[in-house]
Write an enzyme that holds these catalytic residues in place. Sequence first.
Site, PDB file in Angstrom:
ATOM      1  CG  ASP A   1      11.451  10.255   3.703  1.00 41.05           C
ATOM      2  OD1 ASP A   1      11.506   9.075   4.083  1.00 41.05           O
ATOM      3  OD2 ASP A   1      11.264  10.581   2.506  1.00 41.05           O
TER       4      ASP A   1
ATOM      5  CG  ASP B   1       5.822   7.779   4.576  1.00 43.33           C
ATOM      6  OD1 ASP B   1       6.862   7.153   4.262  1.00 43.33           O
ATOM      7  OD2 ASP B   1       5.209   8.520   3.779  1.00 43.33           O
TER       8      ASP B   1
ATOM      9  CE1 TYR C   1       0.967   5.916   5.035  1.00 41.37           C
ATOM     10  CE2 TYR C   1       1.929   4.321   3.530  1.00 41.37           C
ATOM     11  CZ  TYR C   1       1.977   5.530   4.175  1.00 41.37           C
ATOM     12  OH  TYR C   1       3.027   6.368   3.950  1.00 41.37           O
TER      13      TYR C   1
ATOM     14  CE  LYS D   1      -2.309  19.096  14.006  1.00 41.29           C
ATOM     15  NZ  LYS D   1      -1.495  20.234  14.507  1.00 41.29           N
TER      16      LYS D   1
ATOM     17  CG  ASP E   1       1.932  20.890  14.664  1.00 36.98           C
ATOM     18  OD1 ASP E   1       1.965  20.075  15.620  1.00 36.98           O
ATOM     19  OD2 ASP E   1       1.149  21.867  14.636  1.00 36.98           O
TER      20      ASP E   1
HETATM   21  C1  IPM Z   1       8.345   3.996   3.016  1.00 35.36           C
HETATM   22  C2  IPM Z   1       7.827   4.347   1.663  1.00 35.36           C
HETATM   23  C3  IPM Z   1       6.517   3.614   1.461  1.00 35.36           C
HETATM   24  C4  IPM Z   1       5.559   4.077   2.544  1.00 35.36           C
HETATM   25  C5  IPM Z   1       5.889   3.811   0.086  1.00 35.36           C
HETATM   26  C6  IPM Z   1       6.819   3.336  -0.999  1.00 35.36           C
HETATM   27  C7  IPM Z   1       4.532   3.170  -0.024  1.00 35.36           C
HETATM   28  O1  IPM Z   1       7.694   5.727   1.524  1.00 35.36           O
HETATM   29  O2  IPM Z   1       8.579   2.804   3.271  1.00 35.36           O
HETATM   30  O3  IPM Z   1       8.538   4.901   3.817  1.00 35.36           O
HETATM   31  O4  IPM Z   1       4.938   5.145   2.427  1.00 35.36           O
HETATM   32  O5  IPM Z   1       5.414   3.369   3.523  1.00 35.36           O
HETATM   33 MG    MG Z   2       8.479   6.804   3.162  1.00 36.64          MG
END
Ligand code: IPM
Ligand code: MG
Length: 355
Positions: free
Chosen positions: A249, A245, A139, A189, A221
């Site tokens: 989501d 990250d 990162y 991984k 995966d």
């Molecule tokens: C999150 C976001 C951030 C990340 C971005 C905006 C840099 O996607 O907080 O998950 O990747 O950490």
């Molecule tokens: Mg994110």
Amino acid sequence: MTTSYRLGIIPGDGIGPEVTAAGLVVLDAAERAFGFRTERTTFPWSGEHWLRTHEPFGEPQLALLRGLDAILLGALGHPNVPRGLLERDIIINGLRRGLDLYANVRPVTLYDLRLCPLRDKRATDVDLVIVRENIEDVYGAEGITTAAGTPGEAVSVEMRFTRAETERIVRFAFGLSRRRRQHLTLVDKSNAIPIQQLWRDVLEEVGGGYPDVERDAMYVDAASMWLVLHPERFDVIVTTNLFGDILSDLGAALAGGLGSAASGNVHPGRVSVFEPIHGSAPKYAGQGVASPVGAIGAVAMMLDHLGESGAAAAVDRAIRAAFASGAIAGLEARDTGRSGGTMKVAESVANAVRG
Ligand code: IPM
Ligand code: MG
């Protein structure tokens, strides 16, 4: 004497200020119901602010935050700011690394069964927490480019983990598992990225001190597949910055999408940052249609961090009640519109907190 907490508020860009204001309405209600106070300082850092001032975010800004108890962040991101600048300067190198917020805690909480896109699940089947290592990995690193613009162009970036940091985050995750269903899954991984064997070694070493917590490990995966097929098999997941990250989501999608997900950038006992996981969503800004549920969830997490666990639980119950009564019709902009808008939703939740 009434306990008072010093809060920093960073409303940010786009829908950030609207959802933050909504979160604060719920905080007001929690303060009155639970008998504590907050002293709030608002900071202007955002894409808008950067376009006006070109002010870098660094040590002088962090110095203003270090003495606080907690920070509530709306959203950062502006279409006219160079891609990645705010993310790198404020979020990754600024708040997360600058304040040593090594644990990114991302609960996957299903407030209402109707929000779940999966078939044949019960509300309790989607209830897990992703603990994402928050300061190492690939990162924010510049990386190296050679032979730019030629067919031989090559780019590379270092994927770096230290034992000390890996131990710290794994220990944090074991501690959290102990307060939940005593099951921790490492996601990595290490079959294709051999350096990640460090995580497996650390899991075993640290795990020895938590015999009451069941542990297992899974490649990322496979974990993506199992999260969709059998989310109920997970309690706490601990994983790398990058995988955390992505998986968070996916996790948010299992609970209705980004509109309801909250997160904490945490260092126990120190000032920590709480935020909805959605972005600034410029296309919805200024219309009062953004769901405040993620921001309200962030307020609940912040209360927990401050030690106001009764208030945190009350906010969580209030969100669930607002879904159950129809006061929150759903998480999309059109649902918030139908519910009367961002502030109306916040007021319903605040009412439920008052009881
Ligand atoms: C999150 C976001 C951030 C990340 C971005 C905006 C840099 O996607 O907080 O998950 O990747 O950490
Ligand atoms: Mg994110």
